[in-house]
Design a protein around this motif. Structure first.
Motif, PDB file in Angstrom:
ATOM      1  N   CYS A 136      43.057  46.830  49.594  1.00 28.57           N
ATOM      2  CA  CYS A 136      43.427  47.316  48.036  1.00 28.57           C
ATOM      3  C   CYS A 136      44.820  46.589  48.555  1.00 28.57           C
ATOM      4  O   CYS A 136      45.429  45.880  48.987  1.00 28.57           O
ATOM      5  CB  CYS A 136      44.425  48.609  48.520  1.00 28.57           C
ATOM      6  N   THR A 137      45.625  45.358  47.074  1.00 26.24           N
ATOM      7  CA  THR A 137      46.555  44.517  47.570  1.00 26.24           C
ATOM      8  C   THR A 137      47.971  45.321  47.446  1.00 26.24           C
ATOM      9  O   THR A 137      48.804  44.189  47.434  1.00 26.24           O
ATOM     10  CB  THR A 137      46.689  43.270  46.250  1.00 26.24           C
ATOM     11  N   SER A 171      42.890  33.178  42.156  1.00 26.00           N
ATOM     12  CA  SER A 171      41.951  33.428  42.274  1.00 26.00           C
ATOM     13  C   SER A 171      41.801  35.101  42.843  1.00 26.00           C
ATOM     14  O   SER A 171      41.395  35.705  41.832  1.00 26.00           O
ATOM     15  CB  SER A 171      40.823  32.904  42.816  1.00 26.00           C
ATOM     16  N   PHE A 172      42.416  35.398  43.972  1.00 30.79           N
ATOM     17  CA  PHE A 172      42.308  36.170  44.833  1.00 30.79           C
ATOM     18  C   PHE A 172      43.816  37.171  44.862  1.00 30.79           C
ATOM     19  O   PHE A 172      43.675  38.220  45.945  1.00 30.79           O
ATOM     20  CB  PHE A 172      41.748  35.947  46.207  1.00 30.79           C
ATOM     21  N   ALA A 173      44.272  36.413  45.171  1.00 31.88           N
ATOM     22  CA  ALA A 173      46.124  37.819  45.263  1.00 31.88           C
ATOM     23  C   ALA A 173      46.039  38.608  44.422  1.00 31.88           C
ATOM     24  O   ALA A 173      46.141  38.046  43.125  1.00 31.88           O
ATOM     25  CB  ALA A 173      47.475  36.657  45.391  1.00 31.88           C
ATOM     26  N   SER A 174      46.915  39.101  44.504  1.00 25.52           N
ATOM     27  CA  SER A 174      48.007  39.962  43.265  1.00 25.52           C
ATOM     28  C   SER A 174      49.327  39.790  43.203  1.00 25.52           C
ATOM     29  O   SER A 174      49.148  38.234  43.169  1.00 25.52           O
ATOM     30  CB  SER A 174      48.398  41.241  44.163  1.00 25.52           C
ATOM     31  N   ASP A 175      49.631  40.069  41.727  1.00 23.44           N
ATOM     32  CA  ASP A 175      51.075  39.217  41.098  1.00 23.44           C
ATOM     33  C   ASP A 175      51.909  39.387  42.226  1.00 23.44           C
ATOM     34  O   ASP A 175      52.538  37.562  41.932  1.00 23.44           O
ATOM     35  CB  ASP A 175      50.968  39.762  40.065  1.00 23.44           C
ATOM     36  N   ILE A 176      52.181  39.667  42.674  1.00 21.10           N
ATOM     37  CA  ILE A 176      53.392  39.919  43.690  1.00 21.10           C
ATOM     38  C   ILE A 176      52.912  39.235  44.771  1.00 21.10           C
ATOM     39  O   ILE A 176      54.134  38.182  45.120  1.00 21.10           O
ATOM     40  CB  ILE A 176      53.932  41.273  44.484  1.00 21.10           C
ATOM     41  N   HIS A 177      52.127  38.636  45.502  1.00 16.16           N
ATOM     42  CA  HIS A 177      51.433  37.904  46.483  1.00 16.16           C
ATOM     43  C   HIS A 177      51.484  36.740  45.766  1.00 16.16           C
ATOM     44  O   HIS A 177      51.925  35.533  47.072  1.00 16.16           O
ATOM     45  CB  HIS A 177      50.110  38.323  47.094  1.00 16.16           C
ATOM     46  N   LEU A 178      51.135  36.264  44.495  1.00 13.03           N
ATOM     47  CA  LEU A 178      51.222  34.923  43.689  1.00 13.03           C
ATOM     48  C   LEU A 178      51.978  35.007  43.784  1.00 13.03           C
ATOM     49  O   LEU A 178      52.754  33.542  43.968  1.00 13.03           O
ATOM     50  CB  LEU A 178      49.834  34.812  42.798  1.00 13.03           C
ATOM     51  N   PHE A 179      53.480  35.751  43.768  1.00 14.31           N
ATOM     52  CA  PHE A 179      54.604  35.617  43.186  1.00 14.31           C
ATOM     53  C   PHE A 179      55.503  35.023  44.048  1.00 14.31           C
ATOM     54  O   PHE A 179      55.877  33.724  43.687  1.00 14.31           O
ATOM     55  CB  PHE A 179      55.081  36.764  42.685  1.00 14.31           C
ATOM     56  N   PHE A 180      55.128  35.411  45.301  1.00 17.42           N
ATOM     57  CA  PHE A 180      56.292  34.969  46.252  1.00 17.42           C
ATOM     58  C   PHE A 180      55.445  33.990  46.931  1.00 17.42           C
ATOM     59  O   PHE A 180      55.560  32.578  47.336  1.00 17.42           O
ATOM     60  CB  PHE A 180      55.797  35.916  47.227  1.00 17.42           C
ATOM     61  N   GLY A 181      53.695  33.756  47.142  1.00 20.22           N
ATOM     62  CA  GLY A 181      53.826  32.469  47.204  1.00 20.22           C
ATOM     63  C   GLY A 181      53.528  31.041  47.157  1.00 20.22           C
ATOM     64  O   GLY A 181      53.465  30.383  46.807  1.00 20.22           O
ATOM     65  N   THR A 182      53.511  31.532  45.637  1.00 21.11           N
ATOM     66  CA  THR A 182      53.867  30.397  43.779  1.00 21.11           C
ATOM     67  C   THR A 182      55.279  29.971  45.035  1.00 21.11           C
ATOM     68  O   THR A 182      55.710  28.663  44.676  1.00 21.11           O
ATOM     69  CB  THR A 182      54.353  30.866  43.294  1.00 21.11           C
ATOM     70  N   ARG A 183      56.279  30.149  45.134  1.00 22.80           N
ATOM     71  CA  ARG A 183      57.444  29.991  45.752  1.00 22.80           C
ATOM     72  C   ARG A 183      57.797  29.264  46.719  1.00 22.80           C
ATOM     73  O   ARG A 183      58.363  28.535  47.134  1.00 22.80           O
ATOM     74  CB  ARG A 183      58.709  31.103  45.143  1.00 22.80           C
ATOM     75  N   GLN A 184      56.812  29.985  47.033  1.00 21.23           N
ATOM     76  CA  GLN A 184      57.041  29.138  49.264  1.00 21.23           C
ATOM     77  C   GLN A 184      55.948  28.181  48.978  1.00 21.23           C
ATOM     78  O   GLN A 184      56.633  27.765  49.812  1.00 21.23           O
ATOM     79  CB  GLN A 184      56.458  30.881  50.216  1.00 21.23           C
TER      80      GLN A 184
END
Length: 556
Positions: free
Chosen positions: A23-24, A213-226
């Protein structure tokens, strides 16, 4: 096995079962039974589930979801300050009208411009690195060819000079190898650094693709920034590395009379290297643009700006006199004050008004700007030599003189641009070494205010405040009846401009679009002869210097 992912709910009941999905939202594994329960509960039935195999693709990509200050999960997003906050941070943002749920801020993250720009930036940056590495590989190959050419010349001479030349040959080849190895080592170090950057950026690109491809929106949101931040740092490191890269030529200087006077000549020749430097091109990417587009806050209206006095303190005055022409705040919160009529020092005070020390300078100072935690840059106004000094305030040393050969007054510093300086007859933009990148012929006052992409200055003759781009293009001009003789100015984090008007003895704030203004302080509040002004974006604090006093205001 240590890499097994267990079911979270079962683990809570001290039962070990392998998870089949992840569960993401809850960030825990679910076995088949718990997955059915998860989908049946109203609060969790819409959670996004991914397979354990997909989860493994992003499991080791580090993206922080917790507040650094409170170690609590980030749940909200403040558009005004462009920052994610936890419930513990919310007290700092009570005045912010646009705090939204984090999941709303992260909506459509996979389709965002920031993600697209990050992917494009990684691709372009890797292409840049590949071209740079190819260039350096070619340079190294040519360098090896040059070496072989010299060796061939030496060997041909050796054949004709027989035994005597054997001694010379040995010494000369030894010198060649030694110097060649030293230069080759330097070239290899540069290549290794570039290849390391290529490896790092490749890894970041892979992580970006996996997140996409695999992360949730929030996960991707933070990942993109970092990841974007990491890419930016890597790009800056590469740019710094390739500002000045060495190229070597090997030359052999033979003695002019070697063939006829070989018994009289003590040495066959000398190996010397000609070192030239080349600034390799680094094609622009969208890294900076991606950073700008990640900011989603709205500009703050001046109707909601108020000042609350925090501290007012006296500045020491000696026999030289006192004319405060410049001021700033250090990263530790201390205040630096430039006294144009005083001795050759900058005065440092605490936020509480305690005199800390005097920082030695080469002349009485006019203005000052902060480069980082240890370095500042100082101008000297009417000083005829036209120098700017870069000082290390940690050990009180002058680390660099920037020579502009013109009188330098107001100064500002931007990481992405360099120095923006009001010199005798215009505005100049220089890099930190003092190379003039752009010269803008605008009639302006003594002071310059800047943001990342804009410059601000006053024009006393026209009674105006002007805003232009870094390229010199006019954005707006503010001419208000209240502007009698505008002078010192500074800019807040919403691009609103604070201006001292010496004619009316007042402090005025101008809207970020230049269309309106308000008087915040005047003679009624005790202003006598205000001149120097500085806004600290980190602390949201305004420093105003007036006669022999300085005042610190919290900007509300």
């Amino acid at each position: 096995m240590s890499d097994l992912i267990l079911c979270g709910p079962c683990g809570y009941t001290e039962t070990e079962k392998n998870a089949e999905n992840w569960c993401t939202v809850c960030e825990e594994g679910l076995c088949a039974d718990c997955e059915k329960v998860h989908k049946s509960i109203k609060t969790s039935r819409d959670h996004r589930l991914i397979s354990i195999e997909d989860f493994r693709q992003i499991q080791n990509i580090s993206v922080s979801f917790n507040c650094k200050d409170h170690d609590r999960r980030l749940e909200l997003y403040c558009k005004t300050h462009d920052v994610a906050v936890c419930l513990g941070c919310i007290s700092r943002h009570r005045a912010c009208s646009d705090v939204i749920p984090l999941d709303k801020a992260a909506e459509n993250a996979k389709g965002s411009t920031a993600l697209a720009d990050l992917e494009e930036s990684l691709t372009r940056t890797l292409q840049n690195l590949q071209e740079i590495i190819t260039d350096r590989d070619s340079a190294l190959t040519n360098f090896e060819d040059h070496k072989q050419t010299i060796k061939n010349k030496i060997n041909n001479i050796r054949v004709s000079l027989v035994k005597k030349l054997e001694e010379f040959e040995h010494n000369l080849l030894l010198e060649l190898d030694t110097k060649h190895n030293n230069c080759k080592s330097e070239l290899n170090k540069l290549l290794n650094r570039l290849k390391k950057s290529e490896q790092n950026l490749g890894c970041l690109r892979e992580q970006t693709l996996q997140l996409k491809s695999f992360a949730s929106d929030i996960h991707l949101f933070f990942g993109t920034r970092q990841i974007n931040e990491a890419v930016n740092k890597e790009v800056e490191a590469v740019k710094e590395t390739i500002k000045s890269v060495p190229n070597y030529e090997i030359n052999l200087q033979l003695h002019t009379t070697i063939t006829t006077l070989m018994n009289e000549v003590g040495q066959l020749g000398n190996i010397f290297f000609k070192k030239t430097t080349t600034c390799l091109p680094f094609k622009g990417s969208n890294v900076e643009q991606a950073q700008i587009q990640l900011r989603v806050f709205d500009m703050k209206s001046i109707d909601h700006i108020y000042l609350r006095l925090k501290k007012r303190f006296k500045v020491k005055k000696d026999l030289w006199g006192l004319l405060i022409t410049g001021c700033t705040m250090l990263t530790n919160g201390n205040v630096l004050i430039a006294n144009f009529y005083g001795p050759s020092v900058l005065m440092e005070y605490s936020e509480e008004g305690e005199h800390i020390r005097d920082i030695p300078c080469s002349k009485p100072t006019f203005d000052v700007t902060v480069l980082d935690a240890e370095r500042i840059a100082v101008t000297y106004g009417n000083s005829s030599d036209g120098n700017i000094d870069i000082l290390n305030i940690k050990n009180n040393t002058n680390v660099q003189k920037v020579k502009l050969n013109s009188r330098c007054f107001g100064i500002s510093y931007q990481d992405n641009t360099g120095f923006i300086i009001r010199i005798q007859d215009c505005i100049v933009i220089t890099n930190i070494a003092g190379k003039v990148l752009k010269k803008l012929n605008f009639g302006c006052g003594s002071y310059i205010g800047t943001t990342r992409d804009r410059m601000y200055f006053t024009n006393g003759r026209d009674h105006t405040v002007n805003c232009i781009s870094m390229a010199g293009e006019k954005i707006w001009v503010c001419k208000e009846e209240s502007l009698v003789n505008p002078s010192g100015l500074t800019v807040d984090d919403h691009q609103n401009v604070f201006v001292i008007d010496q004619g009316s003895k007042s402090l005025i704030v101008i809207q970020h679009d230049g269309k309106s203004s308000r008087t915040l302080l005047s003679k009624t509040e005790g202003l006598i002869n205000p001149m120097a002004l500085h806004y600290n974006k980190g602390k949201q604090m305004l420093l105003l210097c007036d006669e022999d006093e300085c005042a610190l205001y919290n900007v509300m």
